[in-house]
Design a protein around this motif. Structure first.
Motif, PDB file in Angstrom:
ATOM      1  N   TRP C 132      -9.138  -9.378  -1.869  1.00 33.87           N
ATOM      2  CA  TRP C 132      -7.718  -9.250  -2.204  1.00 33.87           C
ATOM      3  C   TRP C 132      -7.517  -8.056  -3.147  1.00 33.87           C
ATOM      4  N   ILE C 133      -6.412  -7.386  -2.966  1.00 37.29           N
ATOM      5  CA  ILE C 133      -5.965  -6.393  -3.942  1.00 37.29           C
ATOM      6  C   ILE C 133      -5.620  -7.156  -5.221  1.00 37.29           C
ATOM      7  N   GLN C 134      -5.926  -6.579  -6.382  1.00 40.59           N
ATOM      8  CA  GLN C 134      -5.536  -7.212  -7.651  1.00 40.59           C
ATOM      9  C   GLN C 134      -4.791  -6.218  -8.524  1.00 40.59           C
ATOM     10  N   LEU C 135      -3.538  -6.567  -8.836  1.00 36.74           N
ATOM     11  CA  LEU C 135      -2.746  -5.758  -9.762  1.00 36.74           C
ATOM     12  C   LEU C 135      -2.514  -6.581 -11.023  1.00 36.74           C
ATOM     13  N   TYR C 136      -2.709  -5.982 -12.193  1.00 35.54           N
ATOM     14  CA  TYR C 136      -2.513  -6.696 -13.463  1.00 35.54           C
ATOM     15  C   TYR C 136      -1.251  -6.168 -14.149  1.00 35.54           C
ATOM     16  N   CYS C 137      -0.490  -7.102 -14.732  1.00 42.12           N
ATOM     17  CA  CYS C 137       0.809  -6.758 -15.305  1.00 42.12           C
ATOM     18  C   CYS C 137       0.751  -6.723 -16.836  1.00 42.12           C
ATOM     19  N   GLU C 138       1.523  -5.752 -17.384  1.00 38.35           N
ATOM     20  CA  GLU C 138       1.567  -5.652 -18.847  1.00 38.35           C
ATOM     21  C   GLU C 138       2.732  -6.438 -19.441  1.00 38.35           C
ATOM     22  N   ASN C 139       3.868  -6.429 -18.718  1.00 42.65           N
ATOM     23  CA  ASN C 139       5.046  -7.118 -19.242  1.00 42.65           C
ATOM     24  C   ASN C 139       5.830  -7.740 -18.094  1.00 42.65           C
ATOM     25  N   VAL C 140       6.946  -8.363 -18.416  1.00 44.63           N
ATOM     26  CA  VAL C 140       7.672  -9.133 -17.401  1.00 44.63           C
ATOM     27  C   VAL C 140       8.311  -8.220 -16.348  1.00 44.63           C
ATOM     28  N   GLN C 141       8.839  -7.073 -16.765  1.00 51.71           N
ATOM     29  CA  GLN C 141       9.376  -6.113 -15.805  1.00 51.71           C
ATOM     30  C   GLN C 141       8.292  -5.722 -14.796  1.00 51.71           C
ATOM     31  N   ASP C 142       7.099  -5.538 -15.335  1.00 53.16           N
ATOM     32  CA  ASP C 142       5.930  -5.220 -14.512  1.00 53.16           C
ATOM     33  C   ASP C 142       5.672  -6.284 -13.448  1.00 53.16           C
ATOM     34  N   VAL C 143       5.895  -7.535 -13.808  1.00 59.88           N
ATOM     35  CA  VAL C 143       5.656  -8.637 -12.868  1.00 59.88           C
ATOM     36  C   VAL C 143       6.594  -8.486 -11.683  1.00 59.88           C
ATOM     37  N   PHE C 144       7.879  -8.310 -11.990  1.00 55.43           N
ATOM     38  CA  PHE C 144       8.855  -8.158 -10.908  1.00 55.43           C
ATOM     39  C   PHE C 144       8.506  -6.948 -10.044  1.00 55.43           C
ATOM     40  N   ASP C 145       8.315  -5.818 -10.694  1.00 53.93           N
ATOM     41  CA  ASP C 145       8.057  -4.575  -9.950  1.00 53.93           C
ATOM     42  C   ASP C 145       6.776  -4.674  -9.124  1.00 53.93           C
ATOM     43  N   SER C 146       5.742  -5.286  -9.714  1.00 52.34           N
ATOM     44  CA  SER C 146       4.443  -5.344  -9.021  1.00 52.34           C
ATOM     45  C   SER C 146       4.512  -6.217  -7.772  1.00 52.34           C
ATOM     46  N   VAL C 147       5.234  -7.333  -7.859  1.00 52.84           N
ATOM     47  CA  VAL C 147       5.349  -8.192  -6.679  1.00 52.84           C
ATOM     48  C   VAL C 147       6.065  -7.426  -5.565  1.00 52.84           C
ATOM     49  N   ILE C 148       7.159  -6.766  -5.923  1.00 53.43           N
ATOM     50  CA  ILE C 148       7.913  -6.005  -4.915  1.00 53.43           C
ATOM     51  C   ILE C 148       7.033  -4.917  -4.291  1.00 53.43           C
ATOM     52  N   MET C 149       6.354  -4.160  -5.138  1.00 51.84           N
ATOM     53  CA  MET C 149       5.526  -3.076  -4.619  1.00 51.84           C
ATOM     54  C   MET C 149       4.320  -3.602  -3.848  1.00 51.84           C
ATOM     55  N   ALA C 150       3.814  -4.767  -4.272  1.00 51.36           N
ATOM     56  CA  ALA C 150       2.638  -5.341  -3.594  1.00 51.36           C
ATOM     57  C   ALA C 150       2.924  -5.602  -2.114  1.00 51.36           C
ATOM     58  N   TYR C 151       4.180  -6.001  -1.799  1.00 52.53           N
ATOM     59  CA  TYR C 151       4.507  -6.215  -0.382  1.00 52.53           C
ATOM     60  C   TYR C 151       4.321  -4.934   0.428  1.00 52.53           C
ATOM     61  N   ARG C 152       4.829  -3.839  -0.145  1.00 55.35           N
ATOM     62  CA  ARG C 152       4.724  -2.559   0.591  1.00 55.35           C
ATOM     63  C   ARG C 152       3.264  -2.141   0.753  1.00 55.35           C
ATOM     64  N   ILE C 153       2.479  -2.392  -0.275  1.00 55.38           N
ATOM     65  CA  ILE C 153       1.069  -1.970  -0.233  1.00 55.38           C
ATOM     66  C   ILE C 153       0.291  -2.866   0.739  1.00 55.38           C
ATOM     67  N   ALA C 154       0.407  -4.163   0.528  1.00 65.54           N
ATOM     68  CA  ALA C 154      -0.391  -5.122   1.318  1.00 65.54           C
ATOM     69  C   ALA C 154      -0.070  -5.037   2.808  1.00 65.54           C
ATOM     70  N   GLU C 155       1.235  -4.882   3.116  1.00 68.74           N
ATOM     71  CA  GLU C 155       1.660  -4.948   4.511  1.00 68.74           C
ATOM     72  C   GLU C 155       1.537  -3.620   5.247  1.00 68.74           C
ATOM     73  N   HIS C 156       1.200  -2.558   4.529  1.00 72.92           N
ATOM     74  CA  HIS C 156       1.079  -1.256   5.197  1.00 72.92           C
ATOM     75  C   HIS C 156       0.039  -1.364   6.317  1.00 72.92           C
ATOM     76  N   PRO C 157       0.342  -0.846   7.529  1.00 72.71           N
ATOM     77  CA  PRO C 157      -0.581  -1.007   8.657  1.00 72.71           C
ATOM     78  C   PRO C 157      -1.981  -0.444   8.396  1.00 72.71           C
ATOM     79  N   ASP C 158      -2.096   0.491   7.471  1.00 74.49           N
ATOM     80  CA  ASP C 158      -3.428   1.029   7.147  1.00 74.49           C
ATOM     81  C   ASP C 158      -4.149   0.189   6.093  1.00 74.49           C
ATOM     82  N   VAL C 159      -3.440  -0.780   5.523  1.00 77.17           N
ATOM     83  CA  VAL C 159      -4.031  -1.580   4.437  1.00 77.17           C
ATOM     84  C   VAL C 159      -4.290  -3.017   4.911  1.00 77.17           C
TER      85      VAL C 159
END
Lengths: 291, 101, 399
Positions: C132-159
């Motif tokens: 699994w990809i692992q992203l670590y968050c520093e603050n709460v804004q980071d949590v929101f942003d990381s989840v949103i961005m994680a979809y784009r990263i995880a679902e990319h056809p090359d990933v």
């Protein structure tokens, strides 16, 4: 979509490397024969995983997922929910697992499905031990049975899957057997048509593990039913119907003597088991309000 | 007319998929396992179909219109002998695979 | 443009899952994740989220349901913590091997034993090889942003690789912070509808998934997964940049803070990274040339980027919130050490276990310690060890 290399008359390939005389092979052909193509099957590792195939080669032509040993029902619940959220309410999502993957390691996820009333159909083909790993005892192995982990015969009685299912009060559950294939097919159809979780517990003679000649699979299945070692009944919307009733059960000894796995049962043990079988049958009749 | 011509003749296309899956519906030559094979006495057969119903490999066809009324797919018959055991007429005998009738 | 909301880390994760349009949710309660399960159930119940909520009976089932559901072609969601993640272990590997791009918030909590309810990184570190990809968050804004961005990263056809978004239990999960939440249309444009582009369950287009595979092919399938991780690095760069352009918040796989002229740098993961920056400023005022580096992506690990960030530092302190028993150092240290190829002094520090506060003192202590370190191969230092650690209990017993 499958590349068809060798045609078959049903959804299951004719050349699958199940043992000669395998009860499971006959069960899965009948099950998929009734359910048809609009089915997604979840199969854990075990004998039935042979039908998922090896490498690129498949033994069935239906959509399916080979799961892990303990989460057949869980995968099925997820798949059903995924289909439902896309407007597909018609596909039968079938969990198809052996006794070990059902009554032992898989009982928790199955209980979850039954309690939540997820619309999943579940079949436990019960060959009464872990056959694919080499005949180790399961909680569905009958008392007295030799397995590689009960070399002196299993000292305890089996877990009663259908009573567990009935305790969850699911809309439909039934036992079935190769002793009566039309009855088995009828029950598969009923389970498919059930609105909610349904469960079939199918007795599955195994020549390799039960130590009998492969030609005797149906004979052994019939003997199990006639002796009361395997009771055929249904639980539908709270009512029990006993499908096969007897004036008198045939002696359990007849059923046992067909197989090598009960050789270690002595006269005393046999009498005790005979008594257990009789009282189980009577308890079922009482439960069904027949006595 | 124009639109029909634009339609592809087949909707099937091959895609590259990652990870484990099986998609080639094939059959192993399980007939090679056979030690004994069923030998049907056609004159005794009453064409009840029990042998076909009981065959785990689903390789038996009962053809009521034919003289050789029971057909077996020899490529896949494992020679388990259930058909012989279940035949109510005792019309099927299991004979050694290499023997000649 | 969005609007500000007061959210804790768990609700920020829920907000992001909701906005990504998850269709099947299977979650099981565990402290400190429980409010994620509760909030998702509530949103479904109130009709704010069009999804099926499966009230599963374990985390093992939670992950199994999610894998099954997403294989049919919808986004599925679950979240967990600690021993719940450990119970998922078997199925985490299935999700990765089947290339099911799930996104899962993991609220970091210590693993038993001893029982603890509080934060460290043992749970996710135990899964660092689960694919699994692992992203670590520093603050709460980071949590929101990381989840949103994680979809784009995880679902990319090359990933096509599932992703954990790791947020520190209580420090982030239960800490209310101001979060800028974009409008739904903006998220829709950024994340898009889910399309299953790989293995898929479909009775109209049937295949059998996850069957027994021979040794002739498994090495190659594992290589495909490795390629997914290699591509994830490139895709992360692209996604981070697009996100910054659209939403104005910059993120990178590793973030250096005052590292350009620093002699000593402390490397951290997660919420302690904020404290590290604060301590760096504090120590700079006292004249120490120190810096901090926050690793955002632990899997894939950003070797080249970290080398660049640490280019000018002679000494590197790595603070792990987990143990790494029997190894020469804790997990983050192992990665940093191998990234730097032995050309710098890199010392392993262990602290902040099971909710023990990673205080200003801990970080300053680590930085002071490494500045004074003379050994080329220093031993691991437990930075916040108290009293006589081998002598905690004296119990009356029958002899």
């Amino acid at each position: 979509m499958f590349d068809i290399v060798k045609e078959a008359s049903g959804l299951v390939s004719h050349g699958v490397s199940a043992c000669a005389g395998c009860g499971l092979e006959l069960i899965i052909r009948n099950v998929l024969g009734v359910l048809g193509e609009d089915t997604t099957i979840v199969i854990p590792p075990g004998c039935s995983a042979l039908f998922c195939g090896y490498g690129p080669n498949a033994g069935m032509r239906v959509s399916g997922l080979q799961g892990n040993l303990e989460n057949t029902a869980a995968y099925a619940a997820g798949i059903k929910a995924g289909y439902a959220m896309q407007g597909n309410h018609h596909t039968t999502v079938l969990g198809f697992a052996g006794d070990g993957a059902t009554v032992d390691i898989g009982i928790q996820s199955l209980s979850g499905v039954m309690e939540r009333r997820d619309k999943v159909m579940y079949i436990c083909y019960d060959n009464e031990a872990y056959m694919n790993t080499g005949i180790q005892g399961s909680s569905s192995s009958p008392v007295g049975a030799w397995t590689t982990t009960t070399p002196g015969g299993k000292p305890t009685r089996r877990k009663d899957l259908l009573r567990i299912a009935m305790a969850h009060d699911i809309p439909y559950c039934a036992s079935a057997s190769l002793a009566n294939i039309p009855d088995l097919r009828k029950k598969v159809q009923k389970a498919k048509d059930t609105d909610g979780p349904s469960l079939l517990h199918i007795h599955c003679p195994c020549p390799t593990g039960w130590r009998y000649h492969p030609s005797k699979t149906i004979e052994v299945a019939k003997s199990a039913v006639q002796s009361g070692a395997w009771l055929l009944y249904e639980y539908c919307d709270g009512n029990i119907t006993v499908n096969t009733k007897f004036k008198e059960l045939k002696p359990i000894e007849v059923y046992f003597s067909l197989q090598g796995r009960f050789k270690g049962v002595n006269d005393e043990g046999m009498a005790e088991i005979q008594q257990q079988v009789k009282s189980q049958y009577e308890a079922l009749l009482a439960l069904a309000g027949l006595e | 007319m124009q639109r029909q011509q634009e339609k592809p003749t087949s909707k099937l296309r091959r895609f590259r998929l990652y990870g484990p899956c099986s998609h080639v519906f094939d059959a192993s030559h399980t007939g090679s396992w056979r030690v004994e094979r069923p030998d049907v006495a056609f004159d005794k057969c009453v064409k009840c179909g029990i042998c076909a119903t009981c065959c785990p490999a689903n390789v038996i066809t009962v053809d009521k219109g034919s003289a050789e009324c029971v057909r077996i797919m020899w490529d896949y018959c494992k020679g388990c002998g259930i058909c012989a055991n279940e035949c109510p007429q005792k019309a099927i005998a299991m004979i050694p695979e290499r023997s000649v009738k | 443009m969005g609007h500000y909301k007061m959210l804790d880390g768990n609700y920020a994760a829920v907000e992001a899952l909701k906005m990504a349009g998850v269709k099947v949710i299977s979650a099981y309660p565990i402290t400190p994740q429980s409010s994620i399960s509760e909030k998702l159930a509530e949103l479904v119940d109130e009709g704010e989220l069009n999804a099926k909520y499966i009230r599963v009976e374990s985390e093992h089932t939670a992950m199994s349901c999610a894998v099954g559901a997403q294989l049919t072609g919808v986004r599925a969601a679950t979240a967990t913590s600690s021993v719940g993640l450990a119970l998922m272990h078997e199925v985490l590997n299935v999700a990765a091997g089947l290339r099911v791009p799930l996104v899962m918030p993991v609220v970091n909590r210590s693993l038993a034993s001893p029982w603890s309810l509080w934060c460290d990184h043992q749970d996710t570190m135990a899964e660092r090889d689960s694919g699994w990809i692992q992203l670590y968050c520093e603050n709460v804004q980071d949590v929101f942003d990381s989840v949103i961005m994680a979809y784009r990263i995880a679902e990319h056809p090359d990933v096509l690789t599932p992703a954990m978004v790791c947020l520190d239990g209580f420090f982030l999960s239960h800490s209310m912070q101001k979060v800028l939440v974009p409008e739904q249309e903006e998220i829709d444009r950024f994340v898009g509808e889910y399309k299953a582009v790989n293995l898929r369950l479909d009775p109209k287009d049937p295949i059998l998934i996850n069957n027994l595979t021979s040794p002739d092919e498994i090495t190659e399938m594992k290589y495909q997964q490795a390629a997914g991780f290699r591509n994830a690095k490139r895709v992360m760069g692209e996604v981070f940049q697009e996100f910054a352009e659209l939403f104005g918040r910059k993120k990178s796989v590793v973030e250096g803070y005052r590292t350009d002229d620093a002699d000593a740098v402390i490397v951290t993961l997660g919420s302690m990274s904020g404290t590290a920056k604060y301590v760096v400023n504090h120590m700079r005022e006292k004249g120490y040339k120190v810096g901090a580096a926050k690793v955002v992506s632990f899997r894939p690990f950003p070797y080249e980027e970290l080398r660049r960030v640490l280019e000018n530092a002679a000494k590197v302190a790595v603070l792990d919130r987990t143990t790494g028993f029997g190894a020469q150092g804790a997990p983050l240290w192992l990665e940093v050490k191998s990234a730097l190829d032995g050309c710098k002094l890199v010392k392993s520090y262990i602290g902040g276990l099971a909710g023990r506060d990673v205080s200003m003192w801990s970080i300053e202590n680590a930085l002071m310690d490494i500045m004074e370190e003379r050994s080329a191969k220093p031993d691991t230092k437990w930075i916040d060890l108290q009293g006589d650690p081998m002598n905690l209990r004296q119990v009356l017993m029958n002899v």
